[in-house]
Scaffold this motif. Sequence first.
Motif, PDB file in Angstrom:
ATOM      1  N   PHE A 158       0.837  -1.200   0.000  1.00  0.00           N
ATOM      2  CA  PHE A 158       0.000   0.000   0.000  1.00  0.00           C
ATOM      3  C   PHE A 158       0.870   1.247   0.000  1.00  0.00           C
ATOM      4  O   PHE A 158       0.627   2.196  -0.745  1.00  0.00           O
ATOM      5  N   LYS A 159       1.903   1.228   0.848  1.00  0.00           N
ATOM      6  CA  LYS A 159       2.800   2.385   0.942  1.00  0.00           C
ATOM      7  C   LYS A 159       3.632   2.552  -0.323  1.00  0.00           C
ATOM      8  O   LYS A 159       3.983   3.671  -0.706  1.00  0.00           O
ATOM      9  N   CYS A 162      -0.020   2.125  -3.716  1.00  0.00           N
ATOM     10  CA  CYS A 162      -1.354   2.722  -3.606  1.00  0.00           C
ATOM     11  C   CYS A 162      -1.318   4.206  -3.244  1.00  0.00           C
ATOM     12  O   CYS A 162      -2.154   4.994  -3.697  1.00  0.00           O
ATOM     13  N   THR A 163      -0.354   4.594  -2.385  1.00  0.00           N
ATOM     14  CA  THR A 163      -0.305   5.995  -1.946  1.00  0.00           C
ATOM     15  C   THR A 163       0.132   6.948  -3.054  1.00  0.00           C
ATOM     16  O   THR A 163       0.068   8.160  -2.878  1.00  0.00           O
ATOM     17  N   HIS A 166      -3.788   7.329  -4.028  1.00  0.00           N
ATOM     18  CA  HIS A 166      -4.799   7.453  -2.974  1.00  0.00           C
ATOM     19  C   HIS A 166      -4.196   7.997  -1.678  1.00  0.00           C
ATOM     20  O   HIS A 166      -3.001   7.845  -1.437  1.00  0.00           O
ATOM     21  N   SER A 167      -5.059   8.566  -0.874  1.00  0.00           N
ATOM     22  CA  SER A 167      -4.608   9.088   0.426  1.00  0.00           C
ATOM     23  C   SER A 167      -5.415   8.471   1.553  1.00  0.00           C
ATOM     24  O   SER A 167      -6.559   8.047   1.371  1.00  0.00           O
ATOM     25  N   VAL A 168      -4.797   8.430   2.719  1.00  0.00           N
ATOM     26  CA  VAL A 168      -5.463   8.031   3.958  1.00  0.00           C
ATOM     27  C   VAL A 168      -5.034   9.029   5.020  1.00  0.00           C
ATOM     28  O   VAL A 168      -3.852   9.235   5.243  1.00  0.00           O
ATOM     29  N   GLY A 172      -0.756  11.102   1.099  1.00  0.00           N
ATOM     30  CA  GLY A 172      -0.772  10.290  -0.102  1.00  0.00           C
ATOM     31  C   GLY A 172      -1.132  11.112  -1.323  1.00  0.00           C
ATOM     32  O   GLY A 172      -1.125  12.347  -1.283  1.00  0.00           O
TER      33      GLY A 172
END
Length: 228
Positions: A158-159, A162-163, A166-168, A172
Amino acid sequence: MLTKFQAKLFFLVGTFLFSAVFLLLTYDSLKYVYSSPSSKTLSEEVIRGKELWEKNNCMGCHTILGEGAYYAPELTKVYERRGPEWIRVFLKDPQAMYPGERKMVKYDFSESQISDIIAFLKWNGELDLKGFPPKPELKSSTQLVDSASAAIVPPEKFKQICTACHSVGGAGGNVGPALDSVGKKYDLAYLQNWLRDPQKIKPGTAMPKLPLSDSEIKDLSSYLSQLK
């Protein structure tokens, strides 16, 4: 009106003076280049990556260090923006990453060639360019994140990939939607099927079909299902 002798003298003095200035500036530039820390990190990988960059005429579409074309994205800081894993996946099959959108040629690079290109892009991104290229001014936004979601540790995949989109919790990319509450919208089974083949679930979506193993899909879907 200059005499013939004066004109000749003016020409000789001017030629000598500007030649001296040119040589002085050349010496100063070379002195800066070879004293720069970047010269010490110029590995064989970086050199091979540059050769691949030139051989495949990447500058025919991309710009790097201010030179090249403006048809495709500027790549001076792409290593910082995207990260090595994202670049690796993209170079393997650009079309798969952006179905029906990307026009980048699939060059069928070997794993070692991709590693060389990544090394070259990383080296360029670490050069001291005095603030070039400038970072875009993005509108900052405040994201309210559930304390339980904030404590969940994301998988490495994910790191790494995906980042980039996308953000969390406000951290991100902003290409794709924020994933802070994705676990409220979709259950675990849906997230697994989505990660296996987004185009099958939603034809025409901008989300690419990533080359993920079953274990990576399991880890990612489990993490995403907990974001509520």
